[in-house]
Each structure stands twice: as structure tokens, then as C-alpha cells.
Design a protein around this motif. Structure first.
Motif, mmCIF file in Angstrom:
data_model
loop_
_atom_site.group_PDB
_atom_site.id
_atom_site.type_symbol
_atom_site.label_atom_id
_atom_site.label_comp_id
_atom_site.label_asym_id
_atom_site.label_seq_id
_atom_site.Cartn_x
_atom_site.Cartn_y
_atom_site.Cartn_z
ATOM 1 N N ALA A 176 62.775 -55.047 -9.504
ATOM 2 C CA ALA A 176 64.501 -55.053 -9.615
ATOM 3 C C ALA A 176 64.969 -56.326 -9.684
ATOM 4 O O ALA A 176 66.111 -56.228 -10.537
ATOM 5 C CB ALA A 176 64.683 -54.279 -8.255
ATOM 6 N N PHE A 177 64.465 -57.194 -9.279
ATOM 7 C CA PHE A 177 65.114 -58.653 -9.278
ATOM 8 C C PHE A 177 65.011 -59.154 -11.040
ATOM 9 O O PHE A 177 65.964 -59.279 -11.366
ATOM 10 C CB PHE A 177 64.391 -60.012 -8.466
ATOM 11 N N TYR A 178 63.973 -58.704 -11.498
ATOM 12 C CA TYR A 178 63.740 -59.380 -12.747
ATOM 13 C C TYR A 178 64.248 -58.239 -14.005
ATOM 14 O O TYR A 178 64.814 -58.954 -14.896
ATOM 15 C CB TYR A 178 62.147 -59.479 -13.283
ATOM 16 N N THR A 179 64.592 -57.037 -13.628
ATOM 17 C CA THR A 179 65.228 -56.191 -14.289
ATOM 18 C C THR A 179 66.700 -56.626 -14.457
ATOM 19 O O THR A 179 67.277 -56.700 -15.443
ATOM 20 C CB THR A 179 65.208 -54.840 -13.796
ATOM 21 N N ASP A 180 67.367 -57.011 -13.247
ATOM 22 C CA ASP A 180 68.696 -57.389 -13.047
ATOM 23 C C ASP A 180 68.711 -58.772 -13.775
ATOM 24 O O ASP A 180 69.802 -58.968 -14.655
ATOM 25 C CB ASP A 180 69.007 -57.640 -11.849
ATOM 26 N N LEU A 181 67.794 -59.729 -13.787
ATOM 27 C CA LEU A 181 68.024 -61.103 -14.366
ATOM 28 C C LEU A 181 67.928 -60.850 -15.919
ATOM 29 O O LEU A 181 68.901 -61.448 -16.591
ATOM 30 C CB LEU A 181 66.966 -62.014 -13.572
ATOM 31 N N ILE B 21 60.621 -69.828 -7.854
ATOM 32 C CA ILE B 21 61.598 -70.635 -8.063
ATOM 33 C C ILE B 21 62.280 -70.185 -9.729
ATOM 34 O O ILE B 21 61.284 -70.099 -10.446
ATOM 35 C CB ILE B 21 61.568 -71.937 -8.053
ATOM 36 N N VAL B 22 63.273 -69.864 -9.675
ATOM 37 C CA VAL B 22 64.055 -69.382 -11.210
ATOM 38 C C VAL B 22 64.987 -70.576 -11.471
ATOM 39 O O VAL B 22 65.930 -70.789 -10.917
ATOM 40 C CB VAL B 22 64.592 -68.096 -11.033
ATOM 41 N N GLY B 23 64.912 -71.205 -12.787
ATOM 42 C CA GLY B 23 65.360 -72.043 -13.311
ATOM 43 C C GLY B 23 66.177 -71.637 -14.000
ATOM 44 O O GLY B 23 65.749 -70.844 -15.097
ATOM 45 N N LEU B 24 67.740 -71.872 -14.188
ATOM 46 C CA LEU B 24 68.595 -71.273 -15.175
ATOM 47 C C LEU B 24 68.961 -72.372 -15.968
ATOM 48 O O LEU B 24 69.371 -73.482 -15.342
ATOM 49 C CB LEU B 24 69.806 -70.512 -14.420
ATOM 50 N N VAL B 25 69.290 -72.378 -17.376
ATOM 51 C CA VAL B 25 69.404 -73.632 -18.284
ATOM 52 C C VAL B 25 70.413 -73.137 -19.132
ATOM 53 O O VAL B 25 70.283 -71.862 -19.814
ATOM 54 C CB VAL B 25 68.032 -73.944 -18.960
ATOM 55 N N GLU B 26 71.552 -73.959 -19.453
ATOM 56 C CA GLU B 26 72.426 -73.684 -20.543
ATOM 57 C C GLU B 26 72.810 -74.955 -21.150
ATOM 58 O O GLU B 26 72.788 -76.004 -20.532
ATOM 59 C CB GLU B 26 73.696 -72.943 -19.928
ATOM 60 N N GLN B 27 72.657 -74.977 -22.345
ATOM 61 C CA GLN B 27 73.200 -76.165 -23.028
ATOM 62 C C GLN B 27 74.597 -76.103 -23.499
ATOM 63 O O GLN B 27 74.990 -74.984 -24.191
ATOM 64 C CB GLN B 27 72.174 -76.557 -24.297
ATOM 65 N N TYR C 8 61.631 -71.217 -16.038
ATOM 66 C CA TYR C 8 63.031 -71.387 -16.666
ATOM 67 C C TYR C 8 63.737 -70.553 -17.586
ATOM 68 O O TYR C 8 62.768 -70.205 -18.481
ATOM 69 C CB TYR C 8 63.116 -73.239 -16.964
ATOM 70 N N HIS C 9 64.824 -70.051 -17.292
ATOM 71 C CA HIS C 9 65.364 -69.178 -18.460
ATOM 72 C C HIS C 9 66.651 -69.517 -19.108
ATOM 73 O O HIS C 9 67.458 -69.931 -18.364
ATOM 74 C CB HIS C 9 65.688 -67.809 -17.587
ATOM 75 N N THR D 63 74.585 -82.424 -26.502
ATOM 76 C CA THR D 63 74.715 -81.374 -25.581
ATOM 77 C C THR D 63 74.382 -81.836 -24.312
ATOM 78 O O THR D 63 73.603 -82.938 -24.114
ATOM 79 C CB THR D 63 74.358 -79.957 -25.860
ATOM 80 N N ASP D 64 75.105 -81.438 -23.265
ATOM 81 C CA ASP D 64 74.427 -81.478 -21.672
ATOM 82 C C ASP D 64 73.550 -80.447 -21.225
ATOM 83 O O ASP D 64 73.896 -79.220 -21.523
ATOM 84 C CB ASP D 64 75.674 -81.738 -20.890
ATOM 85 N N GLU D 65 72.609 -80.680 -20.803
ATOM 86 C CA GLU D 65 71.687 -79.478 -20.228
ATOM 87 C C GLU D 65 71.944 -79.425 -18.604
ATOM 88 O O GLU D 65 72.073 -80.238 -18.022
ATOM 89 C CB GLU D 65 70.228 -80.102 -20.162
ATOM 90 N N TRP D 66 72.406 -78.251 -18.584
ATOM 91 C CA TRP D 66 72.904 -77.816 -17.286
ATOM 92 C C TRP D 66 71.623 -76.882 -16.582
ATOM 93 O O TRP D 66 71.138 -76.006 -17.531
ATOM 94 C CB TRP D 66 74.438 -76.899 -17.265
ATOM 95 N N GLN D 67 71.565 -76.987 -15.348
ATOM 96 C CA GLN D 67 70.551 -76.224 -14.707
ATOM 97 C C GLN D 67 70.982 -75.937 -12.981
ATOM 98 O O GLN D 67 71.684 -76.351 -12.602
ATOM 99 C CB GLN D 67 68.988 -76.955 -14.717
ATOM 100 N N ALA D 68 70.323 -74.657 -12.769
ATOM 101 C CA ALA D 68 70.788 -74.357 -11.319
ATOM 102 C C ALA D 68 69.522 -73.682 -10.833
ATOM 103 O O ALA D 68 68.719 -73.274 -12.029
ATOM 104 C CB ALA D 68 72.035 -73.192 -11.492
ATOM 105 N N PHE D 69 69.196 -73.634 -9.653
ATOM 106 C CA PHE D 69 67.931 -72.884 -9.179
ATOM 107 C C PHE D 69 68.061 -71.945 -7.934
ATOM 108 O O PHE D 69 69.017 -72.376 -7.156
ATOM 109 C CB PHE D 69 67.092 -74.178 -8.614
ATOM 110 N N VAL D 70 67.243 -70.852 -7.987
ATOM 111 C CA VAL D 70 67.367 -69.944 -6.924
ATOM 112 C C VAL D 70 66.047 -69.528 -6.848
ATOM 113 O O VAL D 70 65.061 -69.807 -7.620
ATOM 114 C CB VAL D 70 68.337 -68.557 -7.264
#
Length: 124
Positions: free
Chosen positions: A18-23, A113-119, A59-60, A99-106
Motif C-alpha cells: 500500500a505504501f509503495y503503491t501510493d508513493l 529510508i525513502v529519499g525524495l530528490v528534485e532538481q 532515492y526517488h 540546478t540545486d539538488e533538493w532532498q527529503a527523507f522519510v
């Protein structure tokens, strides 16, 4: 050589699915239970959510880190790090220059650990 598969731990296979289906925004491509294996397709790389695997960090790349982070946080994911700039890409070695690399972690529901990445364009 090409990466074909990444494995993440699952204690509760249904909860992890369910978590990965949502993500990821789509359901699994295959489920084999027993023995406790769920596969998702990440653009040709298999994401295996497996009962008994070791915890991992994955990291996604996301289009909107703030919205994705908020959605996961609001759904109860444990926050490890709010969205922030990790570094700037002066050249295109690891990402688009300028670009700047933005990251967040949950943490996911299974302790991975799930890393989120946006440039984003530098300075935005």
C-alpha cells in the motif's frame, strides 16, 4: 552492466504494498505470496519488496518534492529530514548544470529510508 533489481525489507507485505503503491502512483507488477515477494516497475528496474530482506535506502526522483513529502508525512510516514538543498550542480556530472539538488527523507512503513530528490533551477 545494468541495474536490474533493488530489494527492500517488508515486515507486513500488505502494508508495504500500500505504501509503495501510493508513493509510485501505480500498483505492483507481480506478487508471489508465498514466499512474500512484491515487484514494482521503476522504469525497467524491478523494485522488490520482500519479507525478510535487509532494510535499505532508495532515492526517488519526484516532480514536486514539497507535495510528495507533504502527502507522505500526512499519511503518517516518519519524517527524517524536511526538503532542503543538498548541493548545487555546477556541471552535469550528477545532474543538470545550474540546478540545486533538493532532498527529503522519510521512513516507509517497514523501516526502509525513502529519499525524495528534485532538481530545481539554482536559487529558486
Amino acid at each position: 552492466m545494468r541495474l536490474i533489481q533493488v530489494a527492500l525489507r517488508a515486515e507486513d507485505l500488505a502494508r508495504a504494498t500500500a505504501f509503495y503503491t501510493d508513493l509510485l502512483g501505480e500498483g505492483p507488477t507481480a506478487t508471489y505470496d508465498p514466499p512474500g515477494l512484491v515487484f514494482f516497475d521503476l522504469d525497467g528496474v524491478r523494485l522488490l519488496v520482500e519479507q525478510g530482506a535487509e532494510p535499505a535506502t532508495l532515492y526517488h526522483q519526484v516532480d514536486d518534492i514539497d507535495a510528495t513529502f507533504a502527502r507522505l508525512r500526512d499519511a503518517g510516514a516518519e519524517v527524517l529530514g524536511e526538503p532542503h538543498v543538498i548541493f548545487s550542480h555546477e556541471d552535469d556530472t550528477l545532474g543538470p548544470a545550474g540546478t540545486d539538488e533538493w532532498q527529503a527523507f522519510v521512513k516507509d512503513t517497514e523501516g526502509n529510508i525513502v529519499g525524495l530528490v528534485e532538481q530545481r533551477p539554482s536559487g529558486s
